[in-house]
Structures are given as C-alpha cells and as structure tokens.
Design an enzyme around this catalytic site. Sequence first.
Site, short mmCIF file in Angstrom:
data_model
loop_
_atom_site.label_atom_id
_atom_site.label_comp_id
_atom_site.label_asym_id
_atom_site.label_seq_id
_atom_site.Cartn_x
_atom_site.Cartn_y
_atom_site.Cartn_z
N CYS A 116 46.78 -25.39 28.75
CA CYS A 116 46.75 -23.95 28.44
C CYS A 116 46.65 -23.07 29.67
CB CYS A 116 45.60 -23.63 27.50
SG CYS A 116 45.75 -24.46 25.92
N HIS A 253 43.41 -16.08 27.84
CA HIS A 253 44.07 -17.12 27.04
C HIS A 253 43.65 -16.94 25.60
CE1 HIS A 253 45.59 -20.78 25.49
NE2 HIS A 253 44.43 -21.39 25.42
N ASN A 283 47.07 -20.36 19.13
CA ASN A 283 46.99 -20.81 20.52
C ASN A 283 48.35 -21.39 20.92
OD1 ASN A 283 46.53 -22.13 22.92
ND2 ASN A 283 44.65 -23.15 22.25
N1 ACO Z 1 39.04 -25.64 7.67
C1 ACO Z 1 37.85 -25.79 7.08
N2 ACO Z 1 36.82 -26.46 7.64
C2 ACO Z 1 37.03 -27.00 8.85
C3 ACO Z 1 38.26 -26.89 9.53
C4 ACO Z 1 39.29 -26.18 8.88
N3 ACO Z 1 40.51 -26.00 9.44
N4 ACO Z 1 38.16 -27.54 10.71
C5 ACO Z 1 36.92 -28.02 10.79
N5 ACO Z 1 36.23 -27.71 9.66
C6 ACO Z 1 34.84 -28.03 9.33
C7 ACO Z 1 34.32 -29.22 10.12
O1 ACO Z 1 34.69 -30.43 9.50
C8 ACO Z 1 32.84 -28.97 10.08
O2 ACO Z 1 32.34 -29.39 8.81
P1 ACO Z 1 30.89 -30.06 8.65
O3 ACO Z 1 29.93 -29.03 9.12
O4 ACO Z 1 30.83 -30.36 7.20
O5 ACO Z 1 30.93 -31.27 9.55
C9 ACO Z 1 32.71 -27.44 10.12
O6 ACO Z 1 34.02 -26.94 9.72
C10 ACO Z 1 32.37 -26.90 11.50
O7 ACO Z 1 33.20 -27.52 12.46
P2 ACO Z 1 33.10 -27.16 14.00
O8 ACO Z 1 34.07 -28.00 14.76
O9 ACO Z 1 31.66 -27.19 14.42
O10 ACO Z 1 33.58 -25.63 13.98
P3 ACO Z 1 33.59 -24.58 15.15
O11 ACO Z 1 32.83 -23.39 14.76
O12 ACO Z 1 33.27 -25.20 16.49
O13 ACO Z 1 35.12 -24.15 15.18
C11 ACO Z 1 37.08 -24.57 16.54
C12 ACO Z 1 36.11 -25.11 15.47
C13 ACO Z 1 37.78 -23.37 15.97
C14 ACO Z 1 38.08 -25.66 16.89
C15 ACO Z 1 36.30 -24.13 17.81
O14 ACO Z 1 35.38 -25.14 18.16
C16 ACO Z 1 37.18 -23.86 19.00
O15 ACO Z 1 37.89 -22.89 19.03
N6 ACO Z 1 37.07 -24.65 20.06
C17 ACO Z 1 37.73 -24.40 21.35
C18 ACO Z 1 39.23 -24.53 21.29
C19 ACO Z 1 39.81 -24.31 22.68
O16 ACO Z 1 39.46 -23.39 23.39
N7 ACO Z 1 40.65 -25.21 23.13
C20 ACO Z 1 41.11 -25.14 24.51
C21 ACO Z 1 42.50 -24.84 24.63
S1 ACO Z 1 43.55 -25.94 23.76
C22 ACO Z 1 44.58 -26.75 24.94
O17 ACO Z 1 44.30 -26.79 26.09
C23 ACO Z 1 45.78 -27.48 24.42
#
Ligand code: ACO
Length: 326
Positions: A116, A253, A283
């Site tokens: 990214c 980003h 993203n």
């Molecule tokens: N729909 C519904 N529920 C979901 C989904 C979904 N799409 N995805 C995950 N959940 C659930 C999980 O299973 C979890 O359930 P549980 O509590 O029963 O175990 C709950 O939601 C919370 O999951 P988390 O992973 O803790 O959710 P979080 O608030 O962290 O959000 C996210 C997830 C959006 C992925 C976030 O962590 C994020 O944005 N991370 C950073 C992404 C990023 O910056 N990436 C870098 C660039 S990408 C690249 O370089 C290619």
Amino acid sequence: MSERIYARISGTGHCLPERVMTNLDLEKLVDTSDQWIQERTGIKERRVVADDQTTCDLAEVASKRALEAAGLAPSDIDLLVVGTTTPDLVFPSTACLLQHRLGLGECGAFDVNAACSGFVYALSVADQFIRSGQAKHVLVVGAETLTRMLDWGDRQTCVLFGDGAGAAVLSADSAPGILSTHLHANGAHADLLKVDVGVSRGFKPDEPRAGISVSMRGNEVFKVAVNTLGRIVEETLEANGIDRSELDWLIPHQANLRIIKATAKKLDMSMDQVIVTVDKHGNTSAASVPLALDEAIRSGRVERGQLILLEAFGGGFTWASALLRY
Ligand code: ACO
C-alpha cells in the site's frame, strides 16, 4: 552556485473500473452487514475490475489523464515508476508494459513493490531522480487489482479492498515541490499481512489458485498502522521544521476511516482538511493515495501553493510519507 532543483507535481489523473460493488452486494457473499463494514472501516462501496481488465489497463488511462493535465507528450517522460503489488505478469514489469502502451520511448521503467505504500515509495524515487538532475519529467503511477487475489469467502478481508489507479507527473522546477519524503519498512511482522504464494517458494500444481489470497490479522495490523503513521507524520514535520498548523491538507492511505481519523487527530487537523475516498473506493493499496490526490485536485479542493502531507502504510510492513507544496 547552481540553482536548486525541485520536483513539482505538474499533472495528475486516475482511473476506476466501472463495476461498483456495494456492502449490500457483499452481504450476499459472506456473513457480514453494511452496518459492520461502515462502522469498522468507513467503506460503503468499492470498484472491481472486469474479467478482461488488468492493472496495466487502469494505469494506462490514469497516466494519459496525468500527461494531459501536465500538458506533456509521452516523449517528454524520462522515467516511469509504477507502484504495484498486483502486476499483470511476473515479468515484464507493469512499468515496461505501460511504457510501450503509452509510447514513452526507451526511458527507464520499473515497478516498486511496497504494497500500500507503493505510490509514495515510487514518488520518493522519482523525487531523487529529479533533484539529482537525472530526469526532468517522471511519470509515477500507483495501480492495483487487489480484488484479483481476494478470497470472496473470507469476510475478514474481502470487504476491505477495491481496484483502481492513480498517476502523477513530476517535473523539475526551481520552486518546491516535494519538500521531503520518508521511507520505512520492517519485515519482522510479515506474517500479519501477506499473500502467501511466490515464484521461488513454488506453486502447488494440484491447487493452482491455493494461497493466492490476502491474509491479514486486521486487529494487530490496525495497531501497528496507527502507531507508525503517528511517528512518521511527526518525523516529516520535524525534518522540515514546520508546525502541524501550517498544513493545508492530509492525503492519507485509504485503508480504514478509523486509522485516518487517528492520524488527523495526532496532527490536530479537522476532518475538513483530510481527503477521504475510502467510502467510495475501499482500500486500493498503492492506488489509494494518487486516487485521492487526483480527486482532490480535480474537485478544486487542493489548490496550487498549498502544503500537503501524503502518508501510507502497508504490507511488509512498509510506511512512507511525503511533504509537498502543490
Ligand atoms: N463482517 C462482520 N463481522 C466481521 C467481519 C465482517 N466483514 N470481519 C470480521 N468480523 C468479526 C470478527 O470475526 C470478530 O468477531 P468475534 O469478536 O466474534 O471474534 C469481530 O468482527 C471483530 O473483529 P476485529 O478483527 O477485531 O475487528 P476490527 O475492529 O479490528 O476491524 C479491520 C477489522 C477493519 C480489518 C481493522 O482491523 C483494520 O482496518 N485493520 C487494518 C487494515 C490495514 O490498515 N491494512 C494495511 C493496508 S492493507 C495492504 O497493505 C495490502
């Protein structure tokens, strides 16, 4: 004393595939909801390439628009750098394919893979070439088709990404321009965010597509992203001796609205000074910053003379920033 040379953005462009995929469309594919996606990420919809569309196709349109905006001909370009992690082929590089399509002549052309952060890394390379006098006009592109390597059954990743391309022409100028760029990487956390397949590790012939999907421990990535972006924006301001209040725009980003808001808070910036496209694009990896930049320029929000901070964070981990006067 010879005059100092800076790299200025002389034109930008972008390209998005036509097909829109909304959160409601994703509700039909995986156990998710529009509400969950919007609350956790800020994403409402994203674009997805057609079956016959490639990263180079998107890059070509974005580049032509950037060249037109710069008022330059393809033959004016001295160097082409493409940030991508989803190349058309292993080789030739997407930059070589794009160079031929655009008719750039025999200028140097290569890809940068910094996930990214790819566009900001590529921008930094271009800046060095212009500052050193080796190039006068450099075409810098961020282009991706991340949806090609998503597992559409994995709700943790498939809701996050989209496709697109953005491009900028940098031109030598006696006035700044790019003031500084900052690149960082830390390969220690490779397991938190990866596509676990590669040429030298070998493909599995009985499972041709196995492993070609993004896997991410989102929560852990989130924490590292907020922390490293906080540090790099401080580093950038300090290197230039400027106060956060002098910034006109933050163009981050576009991975997650919550990460963007945390960075804006760190800079004491109102969200009115932050370009946000993650709601419409998801993203788009290396394409996200140039897409947001071009949208902001074409909509008239970003104006000549303004001070802009670009930042990105991605797989690797890599993170990067650029401070520039538009
Ligand atoms: N729909 C519904 N529920 C979901 C989904 C979904 N799409 N995805 C995950 N959940 C659930 C999980 O299973 C979890 O359930 P549980 O509590 O029963 O175990 C709950 O939601 C919370 O999951 P988390 O992973 O803790 O959710 P979080 O608030 O962290 O959000 C996210 C997830 C959006 C992925 C976030 O962590 C994020 O944005 N991370 C950073 C992404 C990023 O910056 N990436 C870098 C660039 S990408 C690249 O370089 C290619």
